[in-house]
Design an enzyme around this catalytic site. Structure first.
Site, PDB file in Angstrom:
ATOM      1  N   ASN A   5       0.854  -1.198   0.000  1.00  0.00           N
ATOM      2  CA  ASN A   5       0.000   0.000   0.000  1.00  0.00           C
ATOM      3  C   ASN A   5       0.883   1.238   0.000  1.00  0.00           C
ATOM      4  O   ASN A   5       2.104   1.134   0.032  1.00  0.00           O
ATOM      5  CB  ASN A   5      -0.967  -0.031   1.191  1.00  0.00           C
ATOM      6  CG  ASN A   5      -0.228  -0.057   2.520  1.00  0.00           C
ATOM      7  OD1 ASN A   5       0.497   0.878   2.830  1.00  0.00           O
ATOM      8  ND2 ASN A   5      -0.380  -1.129   3.266  1.00  0.00           N
ATOM      9  N   PRO A  58      -4.050 -11.313  10.655  1.00  0.00           N
ATOM     10  CA  PRO A  58      -4.403 -11.012  12.047  1.00  0.00           C
ATOM     11  C   PRO A  58      -4.460  -9.502  12.237  1.00  0.00           C
ATOM     12  O   PRO A  58      -3.695  -8.774  11.600  1.00  0.00           O
ATOM     13  CB  PRO A  58      -3.234 -11.606  12.843  1.00  0.00           C
ATOM     14  CG  PRO A  58      -2.105 -11.712  11.872  1.00  0.00           C
ATOM     15  CD  PRO A  58      -2.729 -11.933  10.525  1.00  0.00           C
TER      16      PRO A  58
HETATM   17  O1  C5P Z   1      -9.032  -1.643  10.374  1.00  0.00           O
HETATM   18  P1  C5P Z   1      -8.000  -0.625   9.979  1.00  0.00           P
HETATM   19  O2  C5P Z   1      -6.908  -1.211   9.128  1.00  0.00           O
HETATM   20  O3  C5P Z   1      -8.542   0.627   9.400  1.00  0.00           O
HETATM   21  O4  C5P Z   1      -7.350  -0.223  11.371  1.00  0.00           O
HETATM   22  C1  C5P Z   1      -6.300   0.662  11.432  1.00  0.00           C
HETATM   23  C2  C5P Z   1      -5.566   0.498  12.716  1.00  0.00           C
HETATM   24  O5  C5P Z   1      -5.414  -0.881  13.047  1.00  0.00           O
HETATM   25  C3  C5P Z   1      -4.165   1.039  12.622  1.00  0.00           C
HETATM   26  O6  C5P Z   1      -3.768   1.459  13.913  1.00  0.00           O
HETATM   27  C4  C5P Z   1      -3.386  -0.177  12.160  1.00  0.00           C
HETATM   28  O7  C5P Z   1      -2.008  -0.064  12.486  1.00  0.00           O
HETATM   29  C5  C5P Z   1      -4.064  -1.284  12.917  1.00  0.00           C
HETATM   30  N1  C5P Z   1      -4.082  -2.576  12.230  1.00  0.00           N
HETATM   31  C6  C5P Z   1      -3.347  -3.612  12.730  1.00  0.00           C
HETATM   32  N2  C5P Z   1      -3.397  -4.854  12.120  1.00  0.00           N
HETATM   33  C7  C5P Z   1      -4.170  -5.053  11.029  1.00  0.00           C
HETATM   34  C8  C5P Z   1      -4.923  -3.986  10.522  1.00  0.00           C
HETATM   35  C9  C5P Z   1      -4.845  -2.773  11.125  1.00  0.00           C
HETATM   36  O8  C5P Z   1      -2.631  -3.427  13.719  1.00  0.00           O
HETATM   37  N3  C5P Z   1      -4.185  -6.243  10.464  1.00  0.00           N
END
Ligand code: C5P
Length: 398
Positions: free
Chosen positions: A208, A304
């Site tokens: 990304n 995860p």
């Molecule tokens: O669900 P989303 O990706 O939008 O969530 C963002 C937050 O969750 C960020 O703090 C990101 O670092 C964390 N995150 C994580 N592991 C994932 C997905 C997101 O720690 N697999």
């Protein structure tokens, strides 16, 4: 920072002791006074004469040296310092410290002191990874001892991995942070940053646009307030900051493992843009075009959620867990829901729609969502957002 400070420098018996000679020079160049203490094993690696010549002071070696006891008892010796630094800290000395032993001058000083202590571990990779050493490390951290390094790399013994003593500039930064006694001194904070790369085959991956700029700035700001930062980073565009422990990973699953290894911590901040999915059927060999022209069918599996996993930990959960929410619409509503869903304490929300120029840019405009509600900060540089957030974290942990 260093001028007029006295460092009690304990050298234990590791091959990295040769780097400590340079550390002594650099400390003195910066105006610090160094009182050197050598363990018996250290004297196999560096001579008391070279250490005392560089330090410009007497080397202390023996607990039962009556002359020394008359001049300055070991308790005074340890308390006369602004900081006690152990470099290198061998597995054996760490074990003795963790167990509270006082069977030579170095361990006795470490038990008798009420001065902050910083250790720079150095040992063979297997010794470092041994559960006993890791248990001792956890104990020392719980006792409030700051740790710098070790680094991963080629080792003098011919193996490769973590265990090599941190380089001198890194130790100097950690000493400066410990001397500054910032509001986060003695606090350990894990920061994730950057994108993750999820392999499709050995040469291709899904990624990304995260540059790692905000996470890097945050790690730097936390370290500047005196925190011991473990910086778990995916393949980012910007280099990691100095003075933090860097753990480089590629995939989400590696990032989770690295974060779990880095715990316990006082706080964990999840600034990484973790891939939500990985390719479940990643190929072991490079995928080739075939005659039919049919594209490969990739299957995805969910990664995860590192933030949710750590936020949902029972015992051992960091006191403060902070997540980020990069959204492109209904930022506040989505971020508020995310805070509840993931069980974290704070969410730092921002709008990453292409028009904002935030992703990959140098500025950020965030809303901090806590149990007390939402506050929107003005558009600031990512460094300024980091400084502000680090100060809030320091306040929350105080
Ligand atoms: O669900 P989303 O990706 O939008 O969530 C963002 C937050 O969750 C960020 O703090 C990101 O670092 C964390 N995150 C994580 N592991 C994932 C997905 C997101 O720690 N697999």
């Amino acid at each position: 920072m260093f001028t007029g400070k006295r460092i009690l420098l304990i050298v234990s018996g590791g091959i990295a002791a040769y780097k400590t000679l340079d550390l002594i020079r650099r400390l003195r160049e910066r105006g610090a006074a160094v009182t050197p203490v050598l363990t018996r094993a250290a004297q196999e690696f560096v001579t008391p004469l070279s250490v005392s010549a560089l330090a410009g002071e007497k080397v202390y070696r023996d607990l039962f040296d009556l002359t020394d006891e008359a001049e300055m008892g070991h308790i005074q010796l340890s308390r006369a310092a602004d900081l006690v630094v152990v470099a290198p800290a061998t597995a054996n000395l760490m074990a003795r410290m963790a167990g509270g032993l006082a069977d030579d001058l170095a361990s006795t000083l470490l038990l008798a002191t009420d001065t902050p202590v910083l250790i720079a571990p150095s040992m063979n990779v297997r010794m470092w990874e041994h559960p006993a050493t890791q248990r001792n490390l956890d104990q020392l951290r719980a006792d409030g001892i700051a740790v710098v390094g070790p680094d991963a790399g080629d080792m003098a013994c011919g193996e490769y991995g973590p265990g090599r003593m941190a380089e001198v500039p890194e130790i100097l930064t950690a000493i400066a942070a410990a001397l500054a006694g910032g509001p986060l001194a003695g606090r350990r904070i894990v920061v994730t940053s950057g994108p993750t790369h999820e392999p499709i085959d050995p040469v291709r991956y899904i990624a990304n646009r995260s540059s790692g700029a905000q996470g890097t700035a945050l790690a730097r700001a936390l370290a500047a307030l005196g925190a011991e930062v473990v910086f778990v980073t995916g393949p980012a565009d910007v280099p990691p900051p100095a003075g933090v422990q860097v753990v480089a990973v590629d995939t989400a699953r590696e990032m989770l493992a690295a974060v779990q290894d880095a715990l316990p911590a006082d706080a964990a901040v999840f600034a990484a843009a973790v891939a939500d999915w990985r390719v479940a059927n990643a190929a072991a060999q490079k995928i080739k075009k075939d005659a039919t022209g049919a594209p490969p069918a990739l299957k995805f599996a969910q990664n995860p959620d590192i933030l949710a996993t750590v936020a949902g930990m029972g015992p051992g959960r960091p006191a403060l867990v902070v997540g980020f929410a990069a959204e492109t619409d209904e930022v506040l509503a989505h971020a508020t829901a995310k805070r509840a869903r993931k069980g974290c304490d704070w969410i730092v929300a921002n709008d990453v729609s292409p028009a904002t120029g935030i992703m990959g840019g140098t500025e950020n405009e965030v809303t901090l969502i806590t149990a007390d509600g939402a506050e929107t900060w003005p558009r600031l540089s990512k460094d300024a957002v980091a400084t502000r957030l680090a100060a809030r974290i320091a306040e929350a942990l105080s």
